[in-house]
Design a protein around this motif. Structure first.
Motif, short mmCIF file in Angstrom:
data_model
loop_
_atom_site.label_atom_id
_atom_site.label_comp_id
_atom_site.label_asym_id
_atom_site.label_seq_id
_atom_site.Cartn_x
_atom_site.Cartn_y
_atom_site.Cartn_z
N ILE A 257 5.95 -6.25 16.07
CA ILE A 257 4.55 -5.60 16.19
C ILE A 257 3.65 -6.93 16.50
O ILE A 257 2.81 -6.62 17.54
CB ILE A 257 4.15 -4.76 14.83
N ASN A 258 3.63 -8.06 15.77
CA ASN A 258 3.04 -9.15 16.05
C ASN A 258 3.02 -9.67 17.78
O ASN A 258 2.12 -10.14 18.14
CB ASN A 258 3.12 -10.27 15.14
N ASP A 259 4.23 -9.75 17.89
CA ASP A 259 4.62 -9.98 19.43
C ASP A 259 3.80 -9.13 20.24
O ASP A 259 3.55 -9.61 21.36
CB ASP A 259 6.13 -10.12 19.62
N ILE A 260 3.98 -7.73 20.20
CA ILE A 260 3.34 -6.82 20.99
C ILE A 260 1.69 -7.15 20.94
O ILE A 260 1.12 -7.11 21.94
CB ILE A 260 3.68 -5.52 20.56
N ARG A 261 1.25 -7.13 19.90
CA ARG A 261 -0.31 -7.31 19.83
C ARG A 261 -0.72 -8.59 20.47
O ARG A 261 -1.94 -8.75 20.94
CB ARG A 261 -0.72 -7.37 18.28
N SER A 262 -0.03 -9.76 20.31
CA SER A 262 -0.23 -11.06 20.87
C SER A 262 -0.42 -10.79 22.53
O SER A 262 -1.11 -11.70 23.01
CB SER A 262 0.75 -12.00 20.58
N GLN A 263 0.02 -9.80 22.93
CA GLN A 263 0.05 -9.67 24.47
C GLN A 263 -1.15 -8.85 24.76
O GLN A 263 -1.37 -8.81 26.13
CB GLN A 263 1.35 -9.13 25.00
#
Length: 135
Positions: free
Chosen positions: A108-114
């Motif tokens: 989820i953090n990887d998604i949000r970082s984009q």
């Protein structure tokens, strides 16, 4: 989380009348999210989901990194799902809530970082994920 559990949670949280409507809301949201994300990110998230849900993150335009606003995100979901915009906003928020529970916090953090900061309300518990324009 299994496919039936994922769809059941979306149906319950979004107060949808049928599993078919929950499936449609899930598909519209995840396909749109996959278009917004770049590179392998949609596929990385899909790897943690059951096949029937994962496929929505793995379509032809997934990972294209197309830049569009949160408002455009909701508008695209509304069109794909065939519902009015306020319903699409609510449904998308519930799908993302279930997604956030179905995959790892790191993913989820990887998604949000984009995504730009304007997408943050979509991922925050208790948020309505509302559009910022025309309100």
């Amino acid at each position: 989380m299994q496919h039936d559990e994922f769809i059941g949670q979306v149906q319950k949280r979004a107060h949808l009348s049928s599993r078919g409507n929950a499936e449609l809301a899930t598909r519209a949201t995840l396909e749109t999210l996959a278009e917004r994300l770049a590179g392998r990110e949609p596929f990385n998230a899909a790897a943690q989901l059951p096949k029937g849900i994962a496929q929505y993150l793995q379509h032809e335009h997934a990972g294209s990194g197309e830049r569009f606003s949160l408002d455009e995100f909701f508008e695209r979901i509304s069109q794909r799902e065939g519902v009015e915009l306020p319903e699409a906003v609510h449904h998308a928020r519930m799908v993302v809530e279930v997604l956030s529970e179905a995959i790892s916090p790191g993913e989820i953090n990887d998604i949000r970082s984009q995504l730009p900061p304007e997408f943050d309300p979509l991922f925050e518990a208790g948020s309505q994920g509302q559009m910022r324009v025309n309100t």
